[in-house]
Motif scaffolding. Sequence first.
Motif, PDB file in Angstrom:
ATOM      1  N   HIS A  49      12.154  41.442  25.545  1.00  0.00           N
ATOM      2  CA  HIS A  49      13.366  40.650  25.338  1.00  0.00           C
ATOM      3  C   HIS A  49      14.341  41.514  24.534  1.00  0.00           C
ATOM      4  O   HIS A  49      14.018  41.976  23.441  1.00  0.00           O
TER       5      HIS A  49
ATOM      6  N   GLU B 145      15.068  41.405  20.746  1.00  0.00           N
ATOM      7  CA  GLU B 145      13.890  41.304  19.865  1.00  0.00           C
ATOM      8  C   GLU B 145      13.398  42.715  19.542  1.00  0.00           C
ATOM      9  O   GLU B 145      12.474  43.230  20.160  1.00  0.00           O
TER      10      GLU B 145
ATOM     11  N   ARG C 117      18.410  38.385  25.457  1.00  0.00           N
ATOM     12  CA  ARG C 117      16.992  38.242  25.783  1.00  0.00           C
ATOM     13  C   ARG C 117      16.644  38.836  27.153  1.00  0.00           C
ATOM     14  O   ARG C 117      15.685  39.573  27.310  1.00  0.00           O
TER      15      ARG C 117
ATOM     16  N   HIS D 123       7.145  40.907  20.043  1.00  0.00           N
ATOM     17  CA  HIS D 123       8.362  40.081  20.185  1.00  0.00           C
ATOM     18  C   HIS D 123       8.961  39.719  18.831  1.00  0.00           C
ATOM     19  O   HIS D 123       8.373  39.967  17.785  1.00  0.00           O
ATOM     20  N   ASP D 124      10.139  39.066  18.894  1.00  0.00           N
ATOM     21  CA  ASP D 124      10.719  38.370  17.736  1.00  0.00           C
ATOM     22  C   ASP D 124      10.864  36.894  18.102  1.00  0.00           C
ATOM     23  O   ASP D 124      11.188  36.571  19.244  1.00  0.00           O
TER      24      ASP D 124
HETATM   25 ZN   LIG Z   1      10.283  37.445  23.162  1.00  0.00          ZN
END
Ligand SMILES: [Zn+2]
Length: 476
Positions: A79, A82, A131, A170-171
Amino acid sequence: MSTDLNLAKELFSRYEVYKEAALTHRRFKHIDILPLINKLKEASVFTVTQAGSSEQGREIYLFKLGAGSIKAFLWSQMHGDESTATMALFDIFNFFAANDKFDDFKKNILDRLTIYIIPMLNPDGAELFQRRNFYDIDINRDAIKQQSAEGRILKSVFDSIKPDFGFNLHDQNGRYSVGQTSSVAAISVLAPAFNHAKEINPVRERAMKLIGSINDALSCFVPGNIAKYSDEFEPRAFGDNFQKWGMSAVLIESGGMKNDPEKQYLRKLNFTAILSAFGSIASSSYEDTSLSVYEQIPFNDKLIYNTVLRNLKLKTNGGYILIDIAFNINEVNSGGNSAYYGSGSIEEIGDLSGFYGIEDLDLSGMEIAPGRVYPNSLSSEEEIENLKFNELYSEGYIFISLNDSLAKAFEGKYTKYPINIILTSDPKQFITPIKTENRPDFVIKQGDIVKYVCINGYLCNITEHIGGIRNGAIVR
Ligand SMILES: [Zn+2]
């Protein structure tokens, strides 16, 4: 266990030596990591190949290091917005490229593991700090249909490696709480389910135990700030399918932390977590971690706002009522560079017991009231720059108005100035009601004295000079 913990502490304390100085904030681009990758290609510890190209033709690289029989695969920034783990991966590359007192630790890892790493799987998304990929596909819902160039790269690398362990980096939203507590989730983890029944097989159990060891390694740095991401099975996602296809999948989500807007502390936690995990895979120590460690990590919950102010008096027709107020500031990308602005929004008014603010203040005895418009209309930027904002705030002014010729220079939705700018035709009559979904623009008074101003969701204690206003809003 205690040797793992000591190691984590040592990695954490020596972090600054390896921190990649070229990456200082979250909104770096593909072009910023290319020179780093070119430099790292010269280090003998890595083999760097191009795994493919993004939809817009940006190169996606695969790092390989080690010669062990256990295969680990890591990828970050699927994403595009992120990016915390990507920063940490470059710190980890520097760690492996250095010669120092960790040489024995590294040798043990590289003898036992072969590690494959894709930093920044979605460079087109990173370019726009969004994203999704260039065609607006969420790559993490493309594990099966394989319609994104980036999803195909991830799957083909997976197929060629057949990894034993995987780290999906991820974030998440920085406002998740750790279960029903007031603590914000700094890091959330998950061993994704491989079916709707959320069964546990040996593959998933290995991931759970490894997460247990990561939790133990991190818990001395962020006690109470580690949570578990939702374990609902998502049949289109990579982590869930990789788990199904035999890789022990570990999801690491970087969340939020007070006073860490660029997530540099969370980056350091990623560095520590990932290297600790390599160590416990190499020594097999994760196998001794009880499954209950994983099971007892609380799930993410949604009890947190950026700011909660409590027990404020609000004037009504009949007198006063007491309210709590919760508001957030969301980031909005502003153009093709790395800039963004904050946009505040009142989320809730009323009884907020059971909910928490990252900034959370009991202001009993104080009154919340709409802010005022500075009476002099301004005619040049110089006049704005010369304003003594703190003096304006103490008079309750949180809006300024401009004359017609200057107003033309203020296109857009925000201003760099720490005050709201009104471009309406009759600014003197302007007022922002204190209501949900409105911008958090108000003052807080004790008697007749203004104690706080809140401008576009940024709260500023004006007598103690605490808090800053990143940007005001342009109001039409
Ligand atoms: Zn993510």
